[in-house]
Design an enzyme around this catalytic site. Structure first.
Site, PDB file in Angstrom:
ATOM      1  N   CYS A   2       0.928  -1.346  -0.028  1.00 57.74           N
ATOM      2  CA  CYS A   2       0.160   0.015   0.058  1.00 57.74           C
ATOM      3  C   CYS A   2       0.893   1.248  -0.118  1.00 57.74           C
ATOM      4  O   CYS A   2       2.061   1.037   0.064  1.00 57.74           O
ATOM      5  CB  CYS A   2      -0.768   0.265   1.355  1.00 57.74           C
ATOM      6  SG  CYS A   2      -1.998  -1.283   1.520  1.00 57.74           S
ATOM      7  N   ARG A  27       1.563   1.443  -6.038  1.00 59.55           N
ATOM      8  CA  ARG A  27       1.520   0.677  -4.884  1.00 59.55           C
ATOM      9  C   ARG A  27       0.260  -0.152  -4.525  1.00 59.55           C
ATOM     10  O   ARG A  27       0.161  -0.854  -3.725  1.00 59.55           O
ATOM     11  CB  ARG A  27       2.122   1.473  -3.786  1.00 59.55           C
ATOM     12  CG  ARG A  27       3.802   2.014  -3.948  1.00 59.55           C
ATOM     13  CD  ARG A  27       4.202   2.786  -2.713  1.00 59.55           C
ATOM     14  NE  ARG A  27       4.245   1.729  -1.656  1.00 59.55           N
ATOM     15  CZ  ARG A  27       5.302   0.919  -1.227  1.00 59.55           C
ATOM     16  NH1 ARG A  27       6.437   1.217  -2.207  1.00 59.55           N
ATOM     17  NH2 ARG A  27       5.401   0.240  -0.206  1.00 59.55           N
ATOM     18  N   TRP A  74      -3.798  -1.526  -0.965  1.00 57.01           N
ATOM     19  CA  TRP A  74      -3.632  -2.750  -2.079  1.00 57.01           C
ATOM     20  C   TRP A  74      -4.405  -3.864  -1.081  1.00 57.01           C
ATOM     21  O   TRP A  74      -3.255  -4.262  -0.244  1.00 57.01           O
ATOM     22  CB  TRP A  74      -2.268  -3.034  -2.632  1.00 57.01           C
ATOM     23  CG  TRP A  74      -2.161  -4.423  -3.327  1.00 57.01           C
ATOM     24  CD1 TRP A  74      -1.946  -5.513  -3.003  1.00 57.01           C
ATOM     25  CD2 TRP A  74      -2.732  -4.510  -4.519  1.00 57.01           C
ATOM     26  NE1 TRP A  74      -1.802  -6.568  -3.991  1.00 57.01           N
ATOM     27  CE2 TRP A  74      -2.456  -5.759  -4.867  1.00 57.01           C
ATOM     28  CE3 TRP A  74      -3.103  -3.724  -5.706  1.00 57.01           C
ATOM     29  CZ2 TRP A  74      -2.619  -6.369  -5.932  1.00 57.01           C
ATOM     30  CZ3 TRP A  74      -3.464  -4.297  -6.927  1.00 57.01           C
ATOM     31  CH2 TRP A  74      -3.396  -5.568  -7.110  1.00 57.01           C
ATOM     32  N   ASN A 100       1.139   0.169   6.004  1.00 62.17           N
ATOM     33  CA  ASN A 100       1.351  -0.716   4.990  1.00 62.17           C
ATOM     34  C   ASN A 100       2.060  -1.977   5.586  1.00 62.17           C
ATOM     35  O   ASN A 100       2.987  -1.795   6.278  1.00 62.17           O
ATOM     36  CB  ASN A 100       2.443   0.238   3.953  1.00 62.17           C
ATOM     37  CG  ASN A 100       2.775  -0.770   2.746  1.00 62.17           C
ATOM     38  OD1 ASN A 100       2.298  -1.737   2.488  1.00 62.17           O
ATOM     39  ND2 ASN A 100       4.106  -0.363   2.409  1.00 62.17           N
ATOM     40  N   GLY A 101       1.830  -3.067   5.251  1.00 64.72           N
ATOM     41  CA  GLY A 101       2.377  -4.153   5.693  1.00 64.72           C
ATOM     42  C   GLY A 101       1.422  -5.412   6.247  1.00 64.72           C
ATOM     43  O   GLY A 101       0.244  -5.240   5.717  1.00 64.72           O
ATOM     44  N   GLU A 487       6.518 -20.645 -20.364  1.00 60.57           N
ATOM     45  CA  GLU A 487       6.381 -19.141 -19.768  1.00 60.57           C
ATOM     46  C   GLU A 487       7.532 -18.168 -20.335  1.00 60.57           C
ATOM     47  O   GLU A 487       7.286 -17.130 -20.871  1.00 60.57           O
ATOM     48  CB  GLU A 487       6.472 -19.217 -18.325  1.00 60.57           C
ATOM     49  CG  GLU A 487       6.515 -18.144 -17.624  1.00 60.57           C
ATOM     50  CD  GLU A 487       5.187 -17.103 -17.885  1.00 60.57           C
ATOM     51  OE1 GLU A 487       4.444 -17.512 -18.452  1.00 60.57           O
ATOM     52  OE2 GLU A 487       5.428 -15.940 -17.552  1.00 60.57           O
ATOM     53  N   LYS A 491       6.922 -14.712 -22.572  1.00 56.03           N
ATOM     54  CA  LYS A 491       7.593 -13.591 -21.988  1.00 56.03           C
ATOM     55  C   LYS A 491       8.215 -12.911 -23.138  1.00 56.03           C
ATOM     56  O   LYS A 491       7.963 -11.613 -23.407  1.00 56.03           O
ATOM     57  CB  LYS A 491       8.650 -13.711 -20.890  1.00 56.03           C
ATOM     58  CG  LYS A 491       7.943 -14.239 -19.724  1.00 56.03           C
ATOM     59  CD  LYS A 491       7.266 -12.948 -18.859  1.00 56.03           C
ATOM     60  CE  LYS A 491       6.155 -12.777 -18.912  1.00 56.03           C
ATOM     61  NZ  LYS A 491       5.041 -13.865 -18.787  1.00 56.03           N
ATOM     62  N   GLU A 494       5.679 -11.491 -26.035  1.00 55.74           N
ATOM     63  CA  GLU A 494       4.694 -10.473 -25.756  1.00 55.74           C
ATOM     64  C   GLU A 494       5.370  -9.215 -25.593  1.00 55.74           C
ATOM     65  O   GLU A 494       4.864  -8.259 -25.535  1.00 55.74           O
ATOM     66  CB  GLU A 494       3.888 -10.895 -24.571  1.00 55.74           C
ATOM     67  CG  GLU A 494       4.674 -10.879 -23.177  1.00 55.74           C
ATOM     68  CD  GLU A 494       3.389 -11.275 -22.074  1.00 55.74           C
ATOM     69  OE1 GLU A 494       2.466 -10.719 -21.999  1.00 55.74           O
ATOM     70  OE2 GLU A 494       3.663 -12.008 -21.050  1.00 55.74           O
ATOM     71  N   HIS A 510      10.002 -35.077 -32.963  1.00 53.61           N
ATOM     72  CA  HIS A 510       8.820 -35.328 -33.737  1.00 53.61           C
ATOM     73  C   HIS A 510       8.346 -34.065 -34.725  1.00 53.61           C
ATOM     74  O   HIS A 510       7.252 -33.668 -34.837  1.00 53.61           O
ATOM     75  CB  HIS A 510       7.556 -35.690 -32.790  1.00 53.61           C
ATOM     76  CG  HIS A 510       7.679 -36.675 -31.815  1.00 53.61           C
ATOM     77  ND1 HIS A 510       7.876 -38.288 -32.186  1.00 53.61           N
ATOM     78  CD2 HIS A 510       8.181 -36.655 -30.507  1.00 53.61           C
ATOM     79  CE1 HIS A 510       8.078 -38.859 -31.161  1.00 53.61           C
ATOM     80  NE2 HIS A 510       8.519 -37.944 -29.935  1.00 53.61           N
ATOM     81  N   LYS A 609      -3.240  -5.132 -19.569  1.00 49.72           N
ATOM     82  CA  LYS A 609      -2.955  -6.172 -18.217  1.00 49.72           C
ATOM     83  C   LYS A 609      -3.872  -6.931 -17.863  1.00 49.72           C
ATOM     84  O   LYS A 609      -3.575  -8.076 -17.207  1.00 49.72           O
ATOM     85  CB  LYS A 609      -2.582  -4.948 -17.094  1.00 49.72           C
ATOM     86  CG  LYS A 609      -2.157  -5.528 -15.930  1.00 49.72           C
ATOM     87  CD  LYS A 609      -0.861  -6.398 -16.069  1.00 49.72           C
ATOM     88  CE  LYS A 609      -0.473  -7.203 -14.852  1.00 49.72           C
ATOM     89  NZ  LYS A 609       0.587  -8.114 -15.078  1.00 49.72           N
TER      90      LYS A 609
HETATM   91  C1  AGP Z   1       1.127 -12.532 -19.094  1.00 51.05           C
HETATM   92  O1  AGP Z   1       2.306 -12.008 -19.128  1.00 51.05           O
HETATM   93  C2  AGP Z   1       0.177 -11.784 -20.012  1.00 51.05           C
HETATM   94  N1  AGP Z   1       0.300 -10.642 -19.651  1.00 51.05           N
HETATM   95  C3  AGP Z   1      -1.123 -12.540 -20.106  1.00 51.05           C
HETATM   96  O2  AGP Z   1      -0.751 -13.846 -20.661  1.00 51.05           O
HETATM   97  C4  AGP Z   1      -1.831 -12.857 -18.563  1.00 51.05           C
HETATM   98  O3  AGP Z   1      -1.245 -13.694 -17.811  1.00 51.05           O
HETATM   99  C5  AGP Z   1      -3.169 -13.404 -18.979  1.00 51.05           C
HETATM  100  O4  AGP Z   1      -3.991 -12.638 -19.706  1.00 51.05           O
HETATM  101  C6  AGP Z   1      -3.993 -13.796 -17.611  1.00 51.05           C
HETATM  102  O5  AGP Z   1      -4.291 -12.774 -16.783  1.00 51.05           O
HETATM  103  P1  AGP Z   1      -4.585 -12.975 -15.264  1.00 51.05           P
HETATM  104  O6  AGP Z   1      -3.599 -13.695 -14.763  1.00 51.05           O
HETATM  105  O7  AGP Z   1      -5.023 -11.804 -14.950  1.00 51.05           O
HETATM  106  O8  AGP Z   1      -5.882 -13.995 -15.464  1.00 51.05           O
END
Ligand code: AGP
Length: 614
Positions: A2, A27, A74, A100-101, A487, A491, A494, A510, A609
């Site tokens: 927070c 935050r 938060w 905060n904590g 993963e 990264k 994207e 394969h 996001k």
């Molecule tokens: C991950 O780096 C992406 N930004 C995206 O795949 C994200 O993980 C996905 O949209 C799911 O979001 P969420 O975890 O908020 O459900």
């Protein structure tokens, strides 16, 4: 995480406090509030939502207070609403506190206070803290400054607090342990307090960063008094700020993503904090405790997520099947919701989501709920839709994740899923007790091992420089590191816009191996445990076709060292915990390549996001 702000001086406090909160919204931003001390009365204003909602609420109120504290939240304990928003006041209404904590022993303190007749209105640990401070103040008859010290000595957990009281006009008490707190010394003896220097820098560059276990007494126009909890007087070492405001919000990092990558030792620790009883060797997940028997009797567990959260879910599948021997299926939310899946009342469906608002994941959960399954949530936002629509769940305590590319949320999700798998394996007696205890013990070292993995940053930068113009990457992993390969590829894709594909290493033969040539960098997670020998032979297959090999290996590895073009060493850990450490260099690789290509790392093109639409 927070944000707290305090002001003590000769100007109107509320504009300074609101401006300060806006500088700290990165935050946390689910609710906000201010407490103003004016004519020996404390006025409190709170609002659910952003600071601008609070601002709207008080813009027509006549206020002249020159002392006040403020908070942008938060949520960790209690959903985001006005009741749970800070500041919180003591029983008498004479003390107001922002915090905060996480106070870990707040339940114990609250029970004792309730027995003494204290009444609580919120679900927060902070309300317990301010009432506890007043109780110590009344019981001991000491000064409020001393009472704060005495109370904090009996608090377990992390805090950064600012407290004002009608009992001490023109003054403020601040203290910290485990959460940051800075005080700026302004002109004419004014003080500006902040969780970091962002709210302070426009007023003064002369600051003092409190250390853990320090308590400071601020009086308008007077010298600040700083003491430790064991009563040592401190001569505060003042420093001059030389960071820009924008750098401050990013904690001095160029991007939120890098800041969040580096926060992972802390966010993984916070996601475990208070959930491992080392003495009794027990995992405690209060959020799902009432449903443990139901989960233990489940025919299977279905994990639903999207993107990075789907990768965390896939790691969860390996964890649950290995450690708890419960059948698990991992589903993309978007596929699960439309393929008319067979869901039975004895199924348990776990929704994994950082934001808790992803439409496809939510739709999958709602479908499962209609068919009578038990729903659990693993998410990072308290009070989010996933949290509200599931029967129970376990929050990750990663703090706000601002960068669109999910990093600390992933390792926090995997941490929580590891704890869940261990708990269920223990209850089902499906895990060897030695292995269980070793894993619990090893988990405590993971934050430090992540810290050590971060030290590969410079090496990863050099590798990024060599391969930033590649058109394609392959990421390979086996077993529980196969989702880590996925993963790592995501990264890179994207944020750098380079095509990358994650694959089970053994799948190369394969088909995909036809892609290998000297222009194809192949990132291989080849840590010591698991099918190490097999992955070494996969590496040899790639080597013989001139593929460029970037290997993530266990410290001291000699065998892969002879084959790989680049070696990124990470600390050894249990095979089941490797994803928490092996992911770190992959996050750094994606980050550095994207920066070198001039990408907008925190806001990559075409992405959001939280994908709250289909
Ligand atoms: C991950 O780096 C992406 N930004 C995206 O795949 C994200 O993980 C996905 O949209 C799911 O979001 P969420 O975890 O908020 O459900």
């Amino acid at each position: 995480m927070c944000g707290i702000v305090g002001y003590l001086g000769n100007k109107k406090a509320h504009p300074i406090l609101l401006d300060g909160l806006k500088k700290l919204e990165y935050r946390g931003y689910d609710s906000a509030g201010v407490a103003l001390l004016e004519n020996n009365i404390i006025k409190i204003f709170k609002a659910k939502g952003k600071v601008s909602d609070l601002e709207e609420k008080i813009k027509h109120v006549q206020l002249s207070a020159d002392t006040g504290i403020a908070h942008t939240r938060w949520a960790t304990h209690g959903v985001p609403n006005e009741i749970n928003a800070h500041p919180h006041v003591s029983q008498s209404g004479k003390l107001a506190l922002v915090h905060n904590g996480i106070i870990e022993n707040y339940n114990v303190l609250r029970e004792k206070l309730e027995q003494k007749g204290y009444v609580f209105y919120s679900e927060t640990d902070t309300e317990v803290l301010v009432k506890f401070i007043e109780d110590v103040y009344l019981e001991t008859g000491k000064s409020l400054f001393e009472a704060v010290q005495l109370a904090l000595k009996r608090v377990v957990g992390a805090y950064a607090i600012a407290l004002i009281s009608t009992e001490m006009p023109g003054s403020m008490i601040i203290a910290r342990k485990g959460s940051p707190l800075v005080v700026g010394l302004g002109k004419n003896g004014e003080f500006i307090v902040g969780s970091d220097a962002a709210p302070i820098i426009r007023h003064t560059k002369t600051v003092y960063y409190l250390d853990d276990n320090e308590v400071a007494f601020l009086q308008k126009g007077k010298e600040m008094q700083v003491i430790t909890l064991d009563n040592k007087r401190i001569s505060p070492l003042l420093t001059e700020l030389d960071l820009s405001l924008e750098e401050l919000e990013k904690g001095g990092y160029d991007y939120f993503m890098l800041k969040e990558i580096y926060e992972q030792p802390r966010s993984v620790y916070d996601s475990m904090r208070g959930r491992i009883d080392t003495e009794k060797q027990l995992v405690r997940l209060g959020g799902i405790e009432p449903y443990e028997n139901h989960i233990l009797e489940a025919d299977r567990i279905i994990m639903v997520g999207c993107g990075t959260s789907w990768h965390a879910a896939l790691v969860g599948e390996y964890l649950f099947e290995e450690l708890a021997r419960i059948p698990v299926e991992t589903e993309y939310g978007s596929e699960f919701r439309y393929r008319n899946p067979i869901i039975r009342p004895r199924d348990v469906v776990i929704g994994i989501s950082q934001s808790g608002e992803t439409a496809d994941t939510l739709a999958g959960l709602r479908l499962a709920k209609e068919k009578g399954a038990l729903l659990l949530g693993v998410c990072n936002v308290v009070g989010s839709s996933v949290a509200r629509e599931t029967h129970a769940g376990v929050y990750t305590h990663a703090g706000p994740e601002i960068g669109v590319a999910s990093t600390k949320a992933f390792t926090a999700q995997v941490t929580v899923l590891t704890l869940m798998a261990l708990r269920l394996g223990y209850l089902k007696k499906n895990i060897d007790l030695n292995r269980y205890e070793n894993l619990l013990c090893e988990l405590e070292y993971i934050p430090e091992k992540i810290e050590r993995a971060l030290q590969s940053d410079l090496l990863v930068q050099q590798i990024a420089r060599e391969y930033k113009n590649a058109r394609n990457f392959l990421y390979l992993g086996r077993g529980i590191n196969f989702p880590v390969a996925l993963e790592g590829a995501l990264k890179l894709k994207e944020i750098s816009y380079i095509h990358a594909e994650g694959y089970p290493a053994a799948e190369m033969k394969h088909g995909p191996i036809a892609l290998i040539d000297e222009n194809m960098p192949v990132v291989v997670i080849a840590t010591k445990k698991g099918n190490y020998d097999k992955i070494v032979s996969n590496i040899q297959e790639i080597k013989s076709r001139n593929g460029k090999i970037i290997a993530v290996v266990t410290e001291g590895d000699k065998e892969v060292a002879r084959l790989a073009d680049h070696l990124i060493e990470i600390p050894e850990t249990d095979e089941m915990l490797t994803p928490l450490v092996a992911t770190i260099p992959l996050q750094l690789l994606a980050y550095h390549i994207a920066v070198m290509l001039g990408r907008d790392v925190d806001k990559p093109r075409n992405l959001a996001k939280s994908v709250t639409v289909e």
